[in-house]
Design a protein around this motif. Sequence first.
Motif, PDB file in Angstrom:
ATOM      1  N   GLY A   1       0.796  -1.218   0.000  1.00 29.25           N
ATOM      2  CA  GLY A   1       0.000   0.000   0.000  1.00 29.25           C
ATOM      3  C   GLY A   1       0.830   1.269   0.000  1.00 29.25           C
ATOM      4  N   THR A   2       0.176   2.340   0.434  1.00 25.50           N
ATOM      5  CA  THR A   2       0.836   3.643   0.488  1.00 25.50           C
ATOM      6  C   THR A   2       2.062   3.600   1.388  1.00 25.50           C
ATOM      7  OG1 THR A   2      -1.286   4.745   0.132  1.00 25.50           O
ATOM      8  CG2 THR A   2       0.472   6.080   1.033  1.00 25.50           C
ATOM      9  N   LEU A   3       1.951   2.905   2.510  1.00 23.60           N
ATOM     10  CA  LEU A   3       3.079   2.823   3.437  1.00 23.60           C
ATOM     11  C   LEU A   3       4.293   2.212   2.766  1.00 23.60           C
ATOM     12  CD1 LEU A   3       4.206   3.173   6.310  1.00 23.60           C
ATOM     13  CD2 LEU A   3       3.308   0.900   6.839  1.00 23.60           C
ATOM     14  N   GLY A   4       4.098   1.117   2.039  1.00 20.73           N
ATOM     15  CA  GLY A   4       5.223   0.454   1.392  1.00 20.73           C
ATOM     16  C   GLY A   4       5.722   1.174   0.160  1.00 20.73           C
ATOM     17  N   ASP A   5       4.808   1.847  -0.553  1.00 16.16           N
ATOM     18  CA  ASP A   5       5.158   2.468  -1.828  1.00 16.16           C
ATOM     19  C   ASP A   5       5.866   3.804  -1.633  1.00 16.16           C
ATOM     20  OD1 ASP A   5       5.338   2.877  -4.543  1.00 16.16           O
ATOM     21  OD2 ASP A   5       3.275   3.567  -4.764  1.00 16.16           O
ATOM     22  N   VAL A   6       5.256   4.701  -0.861  1.00 21.93           N
ATOM     23  CA  VAL A   6       5.851   6.035  -0.691  1.00 21.93           C
ATOM     24  C   VAL A   6       6.274   6.321   0.742  1.00 21.93           C
ATOM     25  CG1 VAL A   6       4.514   6.930  -2.628  1.00 21.93           C
ATOM     26  CG2 VAL A   6       3.637   7.240  -0.305  1.00 21.93           C
ATOM     27  N   GLY A   7       5.971   5.400   1.674  1.00 17.97           N
ATOM     28  CA  GLY A   7       6.386   5.600   3.056  1.00 17.97           C
ATOM     29  C   GLY A   7       7.892   5.754   3.177  1.00 17.97           C
ATOM     30  N   VAL A   8       8.637   4.953   2.415  1.00 18.70           N
ATOM     31  CA  VAL A   8      10.087   5.038   2.477  1.00 18.70           C
ATOM     32  C   VAL A   8      10.575   6.401   2.005  1.00 18.70           C
ATOM     33  CG1 VAL A   8      10.472   4.063   0.162  1.00 18.70           C
ATOM     34  CG2 VAL A   8      12.223   3.795   1.933  1.00 18.70           C
ATOM     35  N   HIS A   9       9.881   6.999   1.039  1.00 21.92           N
ATOM     36  CA  HIS A   9      10.263   8.320   0.546  1.00 21.92           C
ATOM     37  C   HIS A   9      10.051   9.397   1.605  1.00 21.92           C
ATOM     38  CE1 HIS A   9      11.515   7.628  -3.501  1.00 21.92           C
ATOM     39  NE2 HIS A   9      10.355   7.205  -3.941  1.00 21.92           N
ATOM     40  N   ILE A  10       8.881   9.424   2.215  1.00 23.55           N
ATOM     41  CA  ILE A  10       8.605  10.509   3.161  1.00 23.55           C
ATOM     42  C   ILE A  10       9.408  10.320   4.445  1.00 23.55           C
ATOM     43  CG2 ILE A  10       6.525   9.449   4.149  1.00 23.55           C
ATOM     44  CD1 ILE A  10       7.245  13.223   3.482  1.00 23.55           C
ATOM     45  N   LEU A  11       9.662   9.078   4.846  1.00 22.15           N
ATOM     46  CA  LEU A  11      10.485   8.875   6.039  1.00 22.15           C
ATOM     47  C   LEU A  11      11.928   9.298   5.773  1.00 22.15           C
ATOM     48  CD1 LEU A  11       9.165   5.494   7.478  1.00 22.15           C
ATOM     49  CD2 LEU A  11       8.655   7.820   8.260  1.00 22.15           C
ATOM     50  N   ASP A  12      12.432   9.031   4.567  1.00 24.07           N
ATOM     51  CA  ASP A  12      13.771   9.503   4.226  1.00 24.07           C
ATOM     52  C   ASP A  12      13.804  11.020   4.158  1.00 24.07           C
ATOM     53  OD1 ASP A  12      16.573   9.024   3.279  1.00 24.07           O
ATOM     54  OD2 ASP A  12      15.808  10.073   1.517  1.00 24.07           O
ATOM     55  N   PHE A  13      12.776  11.615   3.593  1.00 25.45           N
ATOM     56  CA  PHE A  13      12.657  13.074   3.520  1.00 25.45           C
ATOM     57  C   PHE A  13      12.778  13.668   4.922  1.00 25.45           C
ATOM     58  CE2 PHE A  13      10.515  16.987   1.845  1.00 25.45           C
ATOM     59  CZ  PHE A  13      11.113  17.048   0.591  1.00 25.45           C
ATOM     60  N   VAL A  14      12.135  13.000   5.889  1.00 24.75           N
ATOM     61  CA  VAL A  14      12.123  13.486   7.270  1.00 24.75           C
ATOM     62  C   VAL A  14      13.478  13.323   7.940  1.00 24.75           C
ATOM     63  CG1 VAL A  14      11.172  13.092   9.578  1.00 24.75           C
ATOM     64  CG2 VAL A  14       9.655  13.139   7.602  1.00 24.75           C
ATOM     65  N   VAL A  15      14.012  12.099   7.947  1.00 20.91           N
ATOM     66  CA  VAL A  15      15.233  11.875   8.719  1.00 20.91           C
ATOM     67  C   VAL A  15      16.434  12.572   8.084  1.00 20.91           C
ATOM     68  CG1 VAL A  15      14.388   9.707   9.692  1.00 20.91           C
ATOM     69  CG2 VAL A  15      15.769   9.641   7.622  1.00 20.91           C
ATOM     70  N   TYR A  16      16.443  12.691   6.753  1.00 19.29           N
ATOM     71  CA  TYR A  16      17.534  13.424   6.115  1.00 19.29           C
ATOM     72  C   TYR A  16      17.402  14.919   6.402  1.00 19.29           C
ATOM     73  CZ  TYR A  16      20.848  15.153   2.688  1.00 19.29           C
ATOM     74  OH  TYR A  16      21.913  15.781   2.090  1.00 19.29           O
ATOM     75  N   GLY A  17      16.197  15.441   6.241  1.00 23.83           N
ATOM     76  CA  GLY A  17      15.985  16.872   6.450  1.00 23.83           C
ATOM     77  C   GLY A  17      16.214  17.321   7.876  1.00 23.83           C
TER      78      GLY A  17
END
Length: 349
Positions: free
Chosen positions: A181-197
């Motif tokens: 789902g959304t968690l698996g598809d784009v969750g990795v993107h937004i979590l990376d956006f957060v921890v990197y930022g």
Amino acid sequence: MRLLILGTGSMANSHAKNFAEIEGVTLAGAVDVDPGRAEAFRAEYGIERAFTSLEEALAWGDFDAVANVTPDSIHHATTLQCIAAGKHVFCEKPLAANYEDAAEMADKIEAAGLVGMVNLTYRNVAQLQAARKLVTSGQIGKVRHVEASYLQSWLVSKMWGDWQTESRWLWRLSKKHGSNGTLGDVGVHILDFVVYGTDTEIDEVFCRLKAFDKAEGNRIGEYELDANDSFTMTVSFTNGALGVVHSSRWATGHVNELRLRVYGDKGAFEVVHRHDGSKLLVCLGDDVETAVWKEVEVEPVATNYQRFVEAVKQGKTLEPSFRHASRLQKAIDLANITESDRREHRLTA
């Protein structure tokens, strides 16, 4: 650097175009199980050779690195084969279907002394990289609170195509077809956006997932529409900050938008990345007292493709690495568990 592109689906076009533009890179081979697709892809991008299996390509072996653009579920097996053959790997996200596989991939590529990087594409957003510097330089002080979202509208708009009739979208809505789902598809993107930022790591997560009714019996042909469409997550970070992260494919009016708001005790910033452009807004110094926000202009940054080539040249892995991607996968795995047991889980336990 001589490069093999493993898999010739839609994302492989981006890999071929970007790598072909980098000086010193030769597109040496392309692999697809369908001979016609493999040959068509080879011809389109002027690639030297086409193969119908990874084994065939590895037996040939005249390349230094692999861009792994296979389906998510086979990243693990194919990447391990490449590592065993002594090849550097640039893997599409997510690194693997679960944390155990991702951690094994990180362990093995590190032990082999090879470069392993993951194409978390939003690292290419210059505004995000500039925002991170506001944190690392201390300009916003200690980070206290974080808000982040990844909003898409393809379930309520045909701008990207008709999800009700096209398999390239329907599989993303079905657990049986390998979707998380959304968690698996784009969750990795937004979590990376957060921890990197924010220059930090996730400590604890609690997540709720929701699959909404989309069709009669929530089925279209062979597709059971049971994968999550939206998630909301509360997160604590190792730097002591608290955050909320959410995502949905039902975000009417938002084609593809990532947003990150970070609040420190000396200032704050907001990064907005949309399909039509990106912005960095800051509230710093005297503006904190009057709540004035100003847009900051930033220069372009090197892409992940360029940084992978540089990493291979240096013989040293750059971020985002396999190890980093495995930590993100652990957060996603635990987020799925929290939906079932309704309690927060700690990544570092």
